[in-house]
Design a protein around this motif. Sequence first.
Motif: not given
Length: 579
Positions: A340-346, A367-382
Amino acid sequence: MGLEGAFNLIKKGASRGRELGFRAALAYAVRRIHDAPKRMERAVFDAYSEEMLGRQRNSTDISREIKISLLVPLYGTPIPFLEALIHSVQDQTYTNWELCFADGSEECHTEVEQCVLRYAETDRRIRYRKLERNEGISGNSNACLDLATGDYIGLLDHDDLLHPAALYEVVRTICETKADFIYTDEATFQSPEPRRIVSIHYKPDYAPDQLRANNYICHFSVFSRSLVGEGPLFRKEFDGSQDHDLILRLTSRAERVAHIPQVLYLWRSHPQSVAMDLGAKSYAAAAGVHAVEAAAFAAGYPATAEVISGCGSVYRLRYAYSTEPLVSIVIPQWQGGADAASAAEDLLTHTDYPNLELLLVGRTRRVDLPCVHYVEQEPTSFAEGCRMAAEQADGAYLLFFDAALRPESADWLSEMMMYAQRTDVGAVGVRQSAKNKLDHTGYVLGFGHDSIVGCPYRGFPTKFGGYMHCLRYARNVSAVDGSCMLLKKADYCAVGGIDPELEAGAWDLDLCLALGQHGLRQVWTPYAAMKRRTAKHVSVSDKQKRYVRQKWGSILAKGDPYYNPNFSHRWGGFLIEKK
């Protein structure tokens, strides 16, 4: 049949060839291609037996009070064509009609007037007016309307033919649905032999985005006289694309647009006809651009249009929007998914839309960018990751994005937002490809081996334009793939979001059908294009299939409104079902 049909047959033949060998595969494809003209002829002429036509003539199941006025503008019409048209109307199994001719022929074509008057002497339903001068197709057609006394108006070209069941089926549809605009499927035949069918145009039900892109409705069109209103039927400033302009206006006013999925109109192809050469009138393209721009503006969605190169009278629209609301792009990181991080940068380096936030879901590098945020929960599917992040998104729009995708151009999100910002649109989807082959072109209900949903043209070369160029323009579909789906957050919440019962499979179909139940149309556009490394494979369990059928059984039973029921649902796509 075209390249798409031939490729489709060869592809199916190849699958059989793995069992029978290359020669058998090739023979299968050649046999089916050779048989195509016969299958088209059967599809047109064997749909109604003489017994069925006889029952229509004597039927008491429909009202015989509805009069249909058929408008035919004349100009130097060849007499054999004119006589054939009149006979096709007189052969109708429904008899409450009138045939209104307005003749703009020059004095050297007095035989046209003589021909019509000869028929009018013995059939009072035929009405004729000789015009003082030729007013062009719009003016001559408007003069026909002045002769009309019917409850409904039908449009005929002076060299075409009606199937004997055409008016009966139209009136039956009016009685059953109360429709004020009705249209049928059509076929083109090689003059002078009507049974020599060279193409069939099987159409979808009413699809406003497809109609703005091209006049797929065309013939045979019938509409309520009251729908016309006080103004002229045709507007002269749209000559060259006057039918398209008229149909765009009337369908937008109609309370009920009904489609009859039967070939009931035969379009004659000859050296001077539009059916033979859509470029015969050099001004038609400019008039078409004017017509679709006017229609979009009238609907409240200003747009500019241009002709799509190599596609005849087919248009690409670019809708204008004055604001750039925040879009929350949700990229889940889940077991088996791409990074996901590589996709965000791209995305951030290949997206020209300025107002974004990216929500990365699950365990992924920072990813050290102000517009990127994180949801810490671990999903089992997309889908579970999308559902988790949607609740925390600040954007007015949600974009669910599979990290395995890469945009082909920087304007991909702007292209999607053109449609998503319209109040009549629910979800917007994109063209997806893998290794130069199509992977997603919009979902069709009832398509594929499980008869729930499938994607036509999957595995075809990306250069293919599709049936009637359907892969070259934005169009309405029943559902789009959730790998890259854009919609308003308010609409997402209004339908209850992603159903947790379907997180491992058909959640995107479920979401789109729910949006459709709320009166919103889904749009697929080829101008927002994505590539993925390998073709997407989704496995839907039998339990989920049962759940979908239970939840949406009534919708699935009706069939896909944007995929004609005469097409095959078993493989490939957009090929005539074997009769």
